[in-house]
Design a protein around this motif. Structure first.
Motif, PDB file in Angstrom:
ATOM      1  N   PHE A 164       5.405  -7.881   2.963  1.00 26.94           N
ATOM      2  CA  PHE A 164       6.099  -6.688   2.495  1.00 26.94           C
ATOM      3  C   PHE A 164       5.114  -5.565   2.134  1.00 26.94           C
ATOM      4  O   PHE A 164       5.145  -4.493   2.739  1.00 26.94           O
ATOM      5  CB  PHE A 164       6.981  -7.021   1.274  1.00 26.94           C
ATOM      6  N   VAL A 165       4.274  -5.805   1.142  1.00 26.89           N
ATOM      7  CA  VAL A 165       3.406  -4.748   0.622  1.00 26.89           C
ATOM      8  C   VAL A 165       2.296  -4.374   1.606  1.00 26.89           C
ATOM      9  O   VAL A 165       2.081  -3.185   1.896  1.00 26.89           O
ATOM     10  CB  VAL A 165       2.799  -5.161  -0.735  1.00 26.89           C
ATOM     11  N   TYR A 166       1.579  -5.367   2.136  1.00 24.24           N
ATOM     12  CA  TYR A 166       0.433  -5.073   2.999  1.00 24.24           C
ATOM     13  C   TYR A 166       0.830  -4.320   4.272  1.00 24.24           C
ATOM     14  O   TYR A 166       0.150  -3.339   4.634  1.00 24.24           O
ATOM     15  CB  TYR A 166      -0.310  -6.366   3.347  1.00 24.24           C
ATOM     16  N   PRO A 167       1.900  -4.714   4.976  1.00 22.69           N
ATOM     17  CA  PRO A 167       2.289  -3.938   6.170  1.00 22.69           C
ATOM     18  C   PRO A 167       2.598  -2.474   5.847  1.00 22.69           C
ATOM     19  O   PRO A 167       2.238  -1.577   6.623  1.00 22.69           O
ATOM     20  CB  PRO A 167       3.534  -4.674   6.670  1.00 22.69           C
ATOM     21  N   ILE A 183      19.653  -5.359  -0.461  1.00 27.27           N
ATOM     22  CA  ILE A 183      18.720  -5.324   0.669  1.00 27.27           C
ATOM     23  C   ILE A 183      17.716  -4.186   0.512  1.00 27.27           C
ATOM     24  O   ILE A 183      16.531  -4.333   0.813  1.00 27.27           O
ATOM     25  CB  ILE A 183      19.497  -5.177   1.990  1.00 27.27           C
ATOM     26  N   GLN A 184      18.185  -3.044   0.005  1.00 24.77           N
ATOM     27  CA  GLN A 184      17.312  -1.881  -0.113  1.00 24.77           C
ATOM     28  C   GLN A 184      16.221  -2.057  -1.158  1.00 24.77           C
ATOM     29  O   GLN A 184      15.069  -1.668  -0.932  1.00 24.77           O
ATOM     30  CB  GLN A 184      18.135  -0.648  -0.507  1.00 24.77           C
ATOM     31  N   MET A 185      16.573  -2.626  -2.296  1.00 29.44           N
ATOM     32  CA  MET A 185      15.647  -2.641  -3.427  1.00 29.44           C
ATOM     33  C   MET A 185      14.318  -3.324  -3.136  1.00 29.44           C
ATOM     34  O   MET A 185      13.255  -2.784  -3.484  1.00 29.44           O
ATOM     35  CB  MET A 185      16.325  -3.281  -4.651  1.00 29.44           C
ATOM     36  N   PRO A 186      14.290  -4.525  -2.506  1.00 30.56           N
ATOM     37  CA  PRO A 186      12.980  -5.134  -2.216  1.00 30.56           C
ATOM     38  C   PRO A 186      12.105  -4.249  -1.336  1.00 30.56           C
ATOM     39  O   PRO A 186      10.883  -4.164  -1.551  1.00 30.56           O
ATOM     40  CB  PRO A 186      13.353  -6.440  -1.496  1.00 30.56           C
ATOM     41  N   VAL A 187      12.721  -3.550  -0.357  1.00 29.30           N
ATOM     42  CA  VAL A 187      11.940  -2.682   0.531  1.00 29.30           C
ATOM     43  C   VAL A 187      11.357  -1.504  -0.247  1.00 29.30           C
ATOM     44  O   VAL A 187      10.175  -1.170  -0.108  1.00 29.30           O
ATOM     45  CB  VAL A 187      12.824  -2.175   1.692  1.00 29.30           C
ATOM     46  N   LEU A 188      12.183  -0.869  -1.078  1.00 25.06           N
ATOM     47  CA  LEU A 188      11.725   0.290  -1.833  1.00 25.06           C
ATOM     48  C   LEU A 188      10.690  -0.100  -2.884  1.00 25.06           C
ATOM     49  O   LEU A 188       9.725   0.643  -3.130  1.00 25.06           O
ATOM     50  CB  LEU A 188      12.922   0.984  -2.490  1.00 25.06           C
ATOM     51  N   ILE A 189      10.870  -1.262  -3.503  1.00 23.26           N
ATOM     52  CA  ILE A 189       9.880  -1.728  -4.484  1.00 23.26           C
ATOM     53  C   ILE A 189       8.571  -2.073  -3.779  1.00 23.26           C
ATOM     54  O   ILE A 189       7.478  -1.823  -4.299  1.00 23.26           O
ATOM     55  CB  ILE A 189      10.422  -2.945  -5.269  1.00 23.26           C
ATOM     56  N   ALA A 190       8.678  -2.642  -2.572  1.00 21.57           N
ATOM     57  CA  ALA A 190       7.465  -2.956  -1.803  1.00 21.57           C
ATOM     58  C   ALA A 190       6.699  -1.679  -1.458  1.00 21.57           C
ATOM     59  O   ALA A 190       5.460  -1.652  -1.510  1.00 21.57           O
ATOM     60  CB  ALA A 190       7.838  -3.705  -0.524  1.00 21.57           C
ATOM     61  N   PHE A 191       7.422  -0.611  -1.132  1.00 27.00           N
ATOM     62  CA  PHE A 191       6.760   0.658  -0.816  1.00 27.00           C
ATOM     63  C   PHE A 191       6.106   1.242  -2.067  1.00 27.00           C
ATOM     64  O   PHE A 191       5.015   1.813  -2.006  1.00 27.00           O
ATOM     65  CB  PHE A 191       7.766   1.632  -0.223  1.00 27.00           C
ATOM     66  N   TYR A 192       6.778   1.090  -3.203  1.00 24.97           N
ATOM     67  CA  TYR A 192       6.188   1.504  -4.482  1.00 24.97           C
ATOM     68  C   TYR A 192       4.869   0.766  -4.710  1.00 24.97           C
ATOM     69  O   TYR A 192       3.848   1.364  -5.072  1.00 24.97           O
ATOM     70  CB  TYR A 192       7.181   1.225  -5.615  1.00 24.97           C
ATOM     71  N   HIS A 193       4.862  -0.545  -4.459  1.00 25.41           N
ATOM     72  CA  HIS A 193       3.635  -1.342  -4.603  1.00 25.41           C
ATOM     73  C   HIS A 193       2.564  -0.870  -3.629  1.00 25.41           C
ATOM     74  O   HIS A 193       1.382  -0.786  -3.976  1.00 25.41           O
ATOM     75  CB  HIS A 193       3.943  -2.823  -4.358  1.00 25.41           C
ATOM     76  N   ALA A 194       2.976  -0.588  -2.396  1.00 28.65           N
ATOM     77  CA  ALA A 194       2.016  -0.150  -1.377  1.00 28.65           C
ATOM     78  C   ALA A 194       1.324   1.140  -1.801  1.00 28.65           C
ATOM     79  O   ALA A 194       0.111   1.308  -1.620  1.00 28.65           O
ATOM     80  CB  ALA A 194       2.727   0.036  -0.044  1.00 28.65           C
ATOM     81  N   ILE A 195       2.093   2.067  -2.374  1.00 29.21           N
ATOM     82  CA  ILE A 195       1.513   3.330  -2.838  1.00 29.21           C
ATOM     83  C   ILE A 195       0.560   3.091  -4.002  1.00 29.21           C
ATOM     84  O   ILE A 195      -0.550   3.626  -4.041  1.00 29.21           O
ATOM     85  CB  ILE A 195       2.628   4.317  -3.249  1.00 29.21           C
ATOM     86  N   MET A 196       0.984   2.276  -4.941  1.00 28.38           N
ATOM     87  CA  MET A 196       0.181   2.049  -6.147  1.00 28.38           C
ATOM     88  C   MET A 196      -1.063   1.208  -5.859  1.00 28.38           C
ATOM     89  O   MET A 196      -2.076   1.332  -6.564  1.00 28.38           O
ATOM     90  CB  MET A 196       1.039   1.343  -7.207  1.00 28.38           C
ATOM     91  N   ARG A 197      -1.009   0.368  -4.816  1.00 28.10           N
ATOM     92  CA  ARG A 197      -2.084  -0.610  -4.612  1.00 28.10           C
ATOM     93  C   ARG A 197      -2.952  -0.339  -3.384  1.00 28.10           C
ATOM     94  O   ARG A 197      -3.816  -1.140  -3.059  1.00 28.10           O
ATOM     95  CB  ARG A 197      -1.462  -2.007  -4.526  1.00 28.10           C
ATOM     96  N   THR A 198      -2.714   0.783  -2.713  1.00 29.49           N
ATOM     97  CA  THR A 198      -3.582   1.177  -1.604  1.00 29.49           C
ATOM     98  C   THR A 198      -4.712   2.022  -2.165  1.00 29.49           C
ATOM     99  O   THR A 198      -4.495   3.190  -2.535  1.00 29.49           O
ATOM    100  CB  THR A 198      -2.798   1.961  -0.532  1.00 29.49           C
ATOM    101  N   GLY A 199      -5.896   1.440  -2.226  1.00 30.33           N
ATOM    102  CA  GLY A 199      -7.018   2.094  -2.905  1.00 30.33           C
ATOM    103  C   GLY A 199      -7.400   3.440  -2.317  1.00 30.33           C
ATOM    104  O   GLY A 199      -7.830   4.348  -3.043  1.00 30.33           O
ATOM    105  N   GLU A 200      -7.237   3.594  -1.011  1.00 35.29           N
ATOM    106  CA  GLU A 200      -7.631   4.845  -0.350  1.00 35.29           C
ATOM    107  C   GLU A 200      -6.841   6.052  -0.863  1.00 35.29           C
ATOM    108  O   GLU A 200      -7.345   7.182  -0.877  1.00 35.29           O
ATOM    109  CB  GLU A 200      -7.434   4.727   1.167  1.00 35.29           C
TER     110      GLU A 200
END
Length: 258
Positions: free
Chosen positions: A40-43, A137-154
């Motif tokens: 979820f988060v890494y992709p 169905i929506q919430m896991p995807v949106l939370i994963a995108f939130y994680h991706a933004i917060m955890r992408t160091g670049e």
């Protein structure tokens, strides 16, 4: 309505716990373990990096693009949820009449109220639970995108417009816009007079924007940017999507008029 709000709040708490909010300060990498991180988060993180590199290391533009991609991908579910909400709003006047008719709190009267309410839903083709399933169905995807933004160091090392993506908005413009767009979105969704007269709905109209502003002030501007873009998309979507053409029949309204 209280039960539904409690259900949604409980759902958010459970999802936040299950999706590993404790890892929000840990950078996401190919070595991050767990199904949540790997699938979820890494992709999503890689998708942000891909579009940023495609547009000359512009991570702000990349967040906007990926936000829109996700929103369009979820659009069929969001359409179903929006139509369900509008259908429920259309039935609010008749539901209120039934509540007035069966105002007694004894068990038999409440059973009759429930029976006629369900009959009202069936006669007008409305499923009161239809709006909940898309959220699941929506919430896991949106939370994963939130994680991706917060955890992408670049992301934290780049800026966009007037702000650094990894820092708070110095002028509080994004938090205020995020709160305002949240308010507008909810206001449009609660456009029916009956919905606005519901104390719980009216309270949420103000509570949610305030919560968004408080969160946005304390989080990196990259997340506020995501909220603003997502809210604007939802506003346009809500304005364009029409609810079902509900024409109350004599049978459906007869119970309330007796």
């Amino acid at each position: 309505m209280k039960k539904r709000l409690l259900f949604l709040f409980s759902l958010l708490v459970v999802l936040a716990t299950l999706t590993g909010c404790t890892e929000v300060n840990q950078d996401i990498t190919a070595e991050s373990e767990g199904i949540w991180n790997q699938y979820f988060v890494y992709p999503l993180s890689r998708l942000i990096i891909y579009f940023a590199e495609l547009f000359g290391e512009n991570y702000g533009l990349s967040i906007i693009i990926v936000t829109l991609i996700i929103r369009f991908a979820l659009l069929p579910l969001m359409i179903k949820q929006t139509r369900s909400s509008k259908a429920m709003q259309a039935l609010q006047p008749e539901m209120q009449k039934l509540k007035e008719k069966y105002s007694s709190k004894d068990q038999k009267t409440q059973q009759e109220l429930q029976k006629e309410t369900m009959a009202l839903f069936q006669q007008n083709g409305v499923n009161p639970l239809a709006g909940c399933f898309p959220i699941l169905i929506q919430m896991p995807v949106l939370i994963a995108f939130y994680h991706a933004i917060m955890r992408t160091g670049e992301i934290s090392t780049h800026d966009f417009l007037w702000f650094d993506l990894g820092e708070k908005d110095p002028y509080y413009i994004l938090p205020l816009v995020a709160g305002a767009t949240t308010f507008i979105q909810q206001k449009i969704m609660m456009a029916s007079g009956a919905a606005m007269q519901n104390p719980q709905m009216a309270m949420m109209l103000w509570i949610m924007p305030i919560m968004i502003i408080v969160f946005a002030i304390n989080f990196p501007a990259a997340l506020s940017l995501y909220w603003v873009v997502g809210n604007i998309f939802m506003i346009v979507q809500t304005l364009l999507i029409k609810g079902p053409d509900i024409k109350l029949t004599a049978e459906s309204t007869g119970g309330a008029k007796k």
